[in-house]
Design an enzyme around this catalytic site. Structure first.
Site, PDB file in Angstrom:
ATOM      1  N   ASP A 198       5.567 -13.621  -5.362  1.00  0.00           N
ATOM      2  CA  ASP A 198       6.904 -13.677  -5.933  1.00  0.00           C
ATOM      3  C   ASP A 198       6.834 -13.466  -7.448  1.00  0.00           C
ATOM      4  O   ASP A 198       5.927 -13.981  -8.109  1.00  0.00           O
ATOM      5  CB  ASP A 198       7.472 -15.070  -5.619  1.00  0.00           C
ATOM      6  CG  ASP A 198       8.920 -15.218  -6.001  1.00  0.00           C
ATOM      7  OD1 ASP A 198       9.734 -14.453  -5.457  1.00  0.00           O
ATOM      8  OD2 ASP A 198       9.246 -16.087  -6.820  1.00  0.00           O
ATOM      9  N   GLU A 256       5.892  -8.563  -6.129  1.00  0.00           N
ATOM     10  CA  GLU A 256       7.285  -8.230  -6.443  1.00  0.00           C
ATOM     11  C   GLU A 256       7.315  -7.814  -7.909  1.00  0.00           C
ATOM     12  O   GLU A 256       7.151  -8.662  -8.790  1.00  0.00           O
ATOM     13  CB  GLU A 256       8.194  -9.443  -6.203  1.00  0.00           C
ATOM     14  CG  GLU A 256       9.650  -9.124  -6.460  1.00  0.00           C
ATOM     15  CD  GLU A 256      10.530 -10.363  -6.657  1.00  0.00           C
ATOM     16  OE1 GLU A 256      11.741 -10.272  -6.459  1.00  0.00           O
ATOM     17  OE2 GLU A 256      10.001 -11.424  -7.043  1.00  0.00           O
TER      18      GLU A 256
HETATM   19  C1  GLC Z   1      12.156 -13.673  -6.314  1.00  0.00           C
HETATM   20  C2  GLC Z   1      12.650 -13.937  -4.921  1.00  0.00           C
HETATM   21  C3  GLC Z   1      13.999 -14.586  -5.023  1.00  0.00           C
HETATM   22  C4  GLC Z   1      13.850 -15.896  -5.759  1.00  0.00           C
HETATM   23  C5  GLC Z   1      13.178 -15.689  -7.111  1.00  0.00           C
HETATM   24  C6  GLC Z   1      12.731 -16.987  -7.710  1.00  0.00           C
HETATM   25  O1  GLC Z   1      12.906 -12.761  -6.999  1.00  0.00           O
HETATM   26  O2  GLC Z   1      12.656 -12.741  -4.184  1.00  0.00           O
HETATM   27  O3  GLC Z   1      14.589 -14.781  -3.776  1.00  0.00           O
HETATM   28  O4  GLC Z   1      15.105 -16.468  -5.951  1.00  0.00           O
HETATM   29  O5  GLC Z   1      12.033 -14.896  -7.009  1.00  0.00           O
HETATM   30  O6  GLC Z   1      11.602 -17.478  -7.056  1.00  0.00           O
END
Ligand code: GLC
Length: 511
Positions: A198, A256
């Site tokens: 993440d 991500e």
């Molecule tokens: C990422 C996740 C999202 C979450 C954020 C904070 O962007 O995909 O759903 O709210 O991180 O952890």
């Protein structure tokens, strides 16, 4: 081919209205039928669920809400028996405010070892009442919250790029990396095949935490120069993570990475960093042939210099479903079907978000009282947030909750989804589910999908056509009128193609 499961919304085995790991286990046969290779399961670790599990209180345990550790062990074993890999979502950038570390930090004094695990700073102004810098939170409001010190007086501030319940960790402190390595090994030793990381472009913060020049207050977005993200020091963190993963020969990491610049994006997937990085170029593109072509070229160009595998995704748990983004209704569904065929024709790793294979739309009219995304509260009820793409999956039957649960689903499900259930679509030849199944199967078995390149063909205005070196030709008609298909046999089409014509809002594969 990865399939993303938002566990709260996939399948509920115990009737509490919230999906869980045994629910996923019960649906493994469906996932096998769909033909995917691997699951990415959004966070299931212990959490008070302030952000649907992205606020982790214990990264090395499974939350009882999802069935606890036993359910995870069973799920891994059964998925493996069926030849499915299991990828977990880990959250290195922050913890929950209920993590024992954070409780210890609040109880300890400024400057203590306990506070050094997070990013605590004194406030500005004579009595420290102004936040240490001007950063906003991605979920609205300031990125800092002031704490009450153990002596009862207002004291330091802590940084939270997301909700106040998600304090950012201080990755400059070696203890954080050491603990994260322990978490990686913990799950790898229990048979997990890889991780989605993440906010993989977060973690490292710039020295001195300088003010932002341009304060971006729009929620959930940022650009490449935003000091809250994409700091060069993050690459050293990825190299450390990769060293651990390399001890487990088949383990895979997927980051991500919300970075637009191709060179900077590519840095995340250098051979000693992440294996894969999510690329949101296709998901951010409207249904427009030139824009889609540019997104494809861009995605390929970003990873080519470092020799990494490209990734493709049309939607996930943070963005509106593609059916709705492309206009909604039957046209939105037709376009989403067509774009899936473009996506699956591309070389690299594809991520399908649960429910996309059913052609589900976003649910934009959820009652306000039902909204759970922290964005809703944090924005003072001006932004509804991401619940609309998190409505549970309709499995069977004629009325909500469509076999998702024996109780009441945690978000209400639209009655008209009766026509979109898995049961309704499974045996229907023209259904979106059938199209996905056929497309996934063909992509897996046909030699025409071979080769890492995409060769563009000339095509009528508003359309695109490309060829894979193995011989597959993919044509997308994003124009308002039917077009003539190029020569070849139609392997699959997202809409009936008659007399060598491809309908508007459709795509076809030819060999
Ligand atoms: C990422 C996740 C999202 C979450 C954020 C904070 O962007 O995909 O759903 O709210 O991180 O952890």
């Amino acid at each position: 081919m990865f399939y993303q499961i938002y566990p709260r919304s996939f399948a509920d085995s115990d009737g509490d209205g919230i999906g869980d790991l045994r629910g996923i286990r019960d649906k493994l046969g469906y996932l096998e039928l769909l033909g995917v290779d691997a699951l990415w399961i959004c966070p299931v670790m212990r959490s008070p669920m302030a952000d649907g599990g992205y606020d982790v209180a214990d990264p090395r345990d499974i939350d009882p809400l999802f069935g606890g550790m036993a359910a995870m062990v069973e799920l891994i074993a059964e998925a493996h028996d069926r030849g499915l890999k299991v990828t977990m979502d880990l959250v290195p950038n922050h913890t929950s405010d209920q993590h024992p570390w954070f409780a210890a930090a609040l109880a300890a004094a400024p400057g203590s070892r306990e506070r050094e695990r997070y990013i605590f700073r004194d406030g500005r102004g004579p009595d420290g009442a102004t936040p240490p810098n001007n950063w906003p939170s991605i979920f609205g409001g300031p990125a800092w919250t002031r704490v009450i010190e153990p002596d009862g007086r207002p004291g330091q501030w802590y940084l939270h790029i997301f909700a106040p319940e998600q304090p950012d960790l201080n990755w400059a402190n070696p203890e954080i990396a050491a603990d994260f390595e322990q978490t990686l090994r913990f799950w790898l030793d229990r048979g997990v095949d890889g991780f989605r990381l993440d906010v993989a472009h977060g973690m490292a913060k710039p020295d001195g935490l300088p003010d932002m020049e341009r304060v971006e207050t729009k929620m959930l977005v940022h650009d490449d120069d935003d000091p809250r993200f994409n700091n060069p020091a993050v690459h050293e963190i990825h190299r450390r993570i990769r060293k651990v993963l390399d001890e487990y020969p088949d383990a895979v990491s997927i980051g991500e990475v919300w970075v637009d610049d191709n060179t900077r994006f590519g840095e995340y997937v250098r051979p000693d960093e992440l294996h894969l990085a999510f690329n949101f170029r296709l998901a951010e593109t409207p249904f427009d042939a030139d824009a889609v072509r540019a997104a494809i070229d861009n995605s390929l160009a970003a990873v080519a210099p470092v020799g990494a595998v490209p990734t493709w995704t049309l939607s996930n748990h943070d963005i509106a479903r593609e059916v709705t983004r492309y206009g909604g209704g039957p046209v939105g569904v037709a376009r989403a079907r067509a774009m899936m065929m473009v996506e699956l024709a591309l070389p690299g790793a594809v991520f399908i978000y649960n429910g996309a294979e059913l052609g589900l739309p976003n649910v934009d009219d959820l009652p306000e009282a039902a909204l759970r995304d922290p964005v809703w509260e944090r924005s003072g009820h001006t932004e509804r947030g991401r619940d609309g793409c998190r409505v549970p999956i309709p499995w069977e039957g004629a009325a909500p909750p469509f076999g998702f649960s024996t109780g009441e689903s945690w978000l209400p499900m639209p009655p008209e989804w009766a026509a979109s259930t898995v049961e309704a679509q499974l045996e229907a030849l023209g259904s979106t589910l059938s199209l996905y199944r056929m497309a996934i199967e063909l992509r897996g078995v046909r030699p025409e999908f071979a080769g890492p390149r995409v060769e563009w063909y000339g095509s009528p205005a508003g359309c695109l056509a490309f060829r894979r070196p193995g011989g597959l030709v993919c044509v997308l008609n994003a124009s308002p009128v039917p077009i003539a298909l190029p020569p070849g046999d139609v392997l699959l089409a997202s809409a009936p193609s008659e007399n060598g014509q491809l309908a508007a809002n459709a795509a076809a594969w030819l060999v």
